[in-house]
Design a protein around this motif. Structure first.
Motif, PDB file in Angstrom:
ATOM      1  N   GLU A  30     -24.579   2.965  28.541  1.00 50.63           N
ATOM      2  CA  GLU A  30     -24.197   1.577  28.296  1.00 50.63           C
ATOM      3  C   GLU A  30     -23.947   1.361  26.811  1.00 50.63           C
ATOM      4  N   LEU A  31     -22.876   0.645  26.506  1.00 53.52           N
ATOM      5  CA  LEU A  31     -22.601   0.254  25.126  1.00 53.52           C
ATOM      6  C   LEU A  31     -23.074  -1.183  24.967  1.00 53.52           C
ATOM      7  N   ARG A  32     -24.117  -1.365  24.183  1.00 54.92           N
ATOM      8  CA  ARG A  32     -24.666  -2.699  23.938  1.00 54.92           C
ATOM      9  C   ARG A  32     -24.713  -2.940  22.436  1.00 54.92           C
ATOM     10  N   ILE A  33     -24.497  -4.185  22.075  1.00 63.04           N
ATOM     11  CA  ILE A  33     -24.495  -4.596  20.682  1.00 63.04           C
ATOM     12  C   ILE A  33     -25.551  -5.682  20.502  1.00 63.04           C
ATOM     13  N   GLN A  34     -26.257  -5.623  19.389  1.00 64.44           N
ATOM     14  CA  GLN A  34     -27.278  -6.616  19.085  1.00 64.44           C
ATOM     15  C   GLN A  34     -26.626  -7.977  18.833  1.00 64.44           C
ATOM     16  N   ALA A  35     -27.252  -9.019  19.355  1.00 66.90           N
ATOM     17  CA  ALA A  35     -26.778 -10.391  19.151  1.00 66.90           C
ATOM     18  C   ALA A  35     -27.956 -11.270  18.789  1.00 66.90           C
ATOM     19  N   CYS A  36     -27.688 -12.302  18.033  1.00 63.58           N
ATOM     20  CA  CYS A  36     -28.722 -13.287  17.714  1.00 63.58           C
ATOM     21  C   CYS A  36     -29.031 -14.071  18.983  1.00 63.58           C
ATOM     22  N   ALA A  37     -30.294 -14.161  19.334  1.00 61.33           N
ATOM     23  CA  ALA A  37     -30.688 -14.898  20.536  1.00 61.33           C
ATOM     24  C   ALA A  37     -30.623 -16.408  20.317  1.00 61.33           C
ATOM     25  N   ASP A  38     -30.487 -16.848  19.056  1.00 64.93           N
ATOM     26  CA  ASP A  38     -30.404 -18.285  18.779  1.00 64.93           C
ATOM     27  C   ASP A  38     -28.960 -18.775  18.655  1.00 64.93           C
ATOM     28  N   CYS A  39     -28.139 -18.121  17.833  1.00 63.01           N
ATOM     29  CA  CYS A  39     -26.771 -18.621  17.620  1.00 63.01           C
ATOM     30  C   CYS A  39     -25.708 -17.778  18.320  1.00 63.01           C
ATOM     31  N   GLY A  40     -26.080 -16.599  18.836  1.00 64.47           N
ATOM     32  CA  GLY A  40     -25.150 -15.765  19.577  1.00 64.47           C
ATOM     33  C   GLY A  40     -24.314 -14.812  18.744  1.00 64.47           C
ATOM     34  N   GLU A  41     -24.445 -14.825  17.422  1.00 57.39           N
ATOM     35  CA  GLU A  41     -23.656 -13.953  16.548  1.00 57.39           C
ATOM     36  C   GLU A  41     -23.944 -12.480  16.865  1.00 57.39           C
ATOM     37  N   LEU A  42     -22.880 -11.705  17.117  1.00 56.70           N
ATOM     38  CA  LEU A  42     -23.024 -10.265  17.318  1.00 56.70           C
ATOM     39  C   LEU A  42     -23.147  -9.597  15.965  1.00 56.70           C
ATOM     40  N   ARG A  43     -23.949  -8.520  15.896  1.00 56.58           N
ATOM     41  CA  ARG A  43     -24.087  -7.814  14.621  1.00 56.58           C
ATOM     42  C   ARG A  43     -24.241  -6.324  14.841  1.00 56.58           C
ATOM     43  N   PHE A  44     -23.551  -5.586  13.987  1.00 55.59           N
ATOM     44  CA  PHE A  44     -23.651  -4.134  13.976  1.00 55.59           C
ATOM     45  C   PHE A  44     -23.333  -3.683  12.563  1.00 55.59           C
TER      46      PHE A  44
END
Length: 148
Positions: free
Chosen positions: A28-42
């Protein structure tokens, strides 16, 4: 032909990135996201650069993207890669998150060698899909060209 797994570069997970590699091991390809604002980050990190929250989640991606850039190193960057030259290193922008870009290799299929795609077939903007290959005991995303 099997890679010499003791001399090829392999990922070194840290606490923030460990879930990325755990999901990769499941294909699975998963990317970290902010659980509060939804911003994806890598790459993964503890704090959201947008809202500064420390809450995060891992979102599954479609595993599709486009080649944003690429290079074919001459000569190979490390001696362990000489047998696979000429090989490529590509930068892929994810389809659903164009600001997220991952570095990998374009190969002809899962488990294929790094030199399995002719250099003249690589094009900026080409659509690709992630496949997962074991390298030095870890599952890493490689990329294959999508069929038109």
């Amino acid at each position: 032909m099997r890679n010499d797994e003791t001399t090829l570069l392999s990922p070194v997970p840290d606490d923030d990135g460990a879930p990325f590699w755990q999901y990769a091991a499941r294909g699975e390809l998963r990317i970290q996201a902010c659980a509060d604002c939804g911003e994806l980050r890598f790459p993964p990190r503890p704090c959201c650069p947008l809202c500064h929250s420390f809450a995060s989640e891992w979102r599954r991606m479609s595993e599709r993207g486009r080649i944003w850039s690429y290079v074919v190193p001459h000569p190979p960057l490390l001696p362990a890669y000489a047998a696979q030259a000429p090989y490529n290193a590509i930068v892929v922008e994810l389809a659903e998150a164009p600001r997220i870009r991952l570095v990998g290799n374009l190969v002809s299929g899962p488990g294929a060698p790094l030199n399995s795609v002719a250099v003249d077939r690589i094009r900026i903007g080409a659509r690709v899909q992630a496949v997962f290959t074991e390298v030095a005991g870890m599952s890493v995303p490689h990329w294959i060209l999508e069929r038109s």
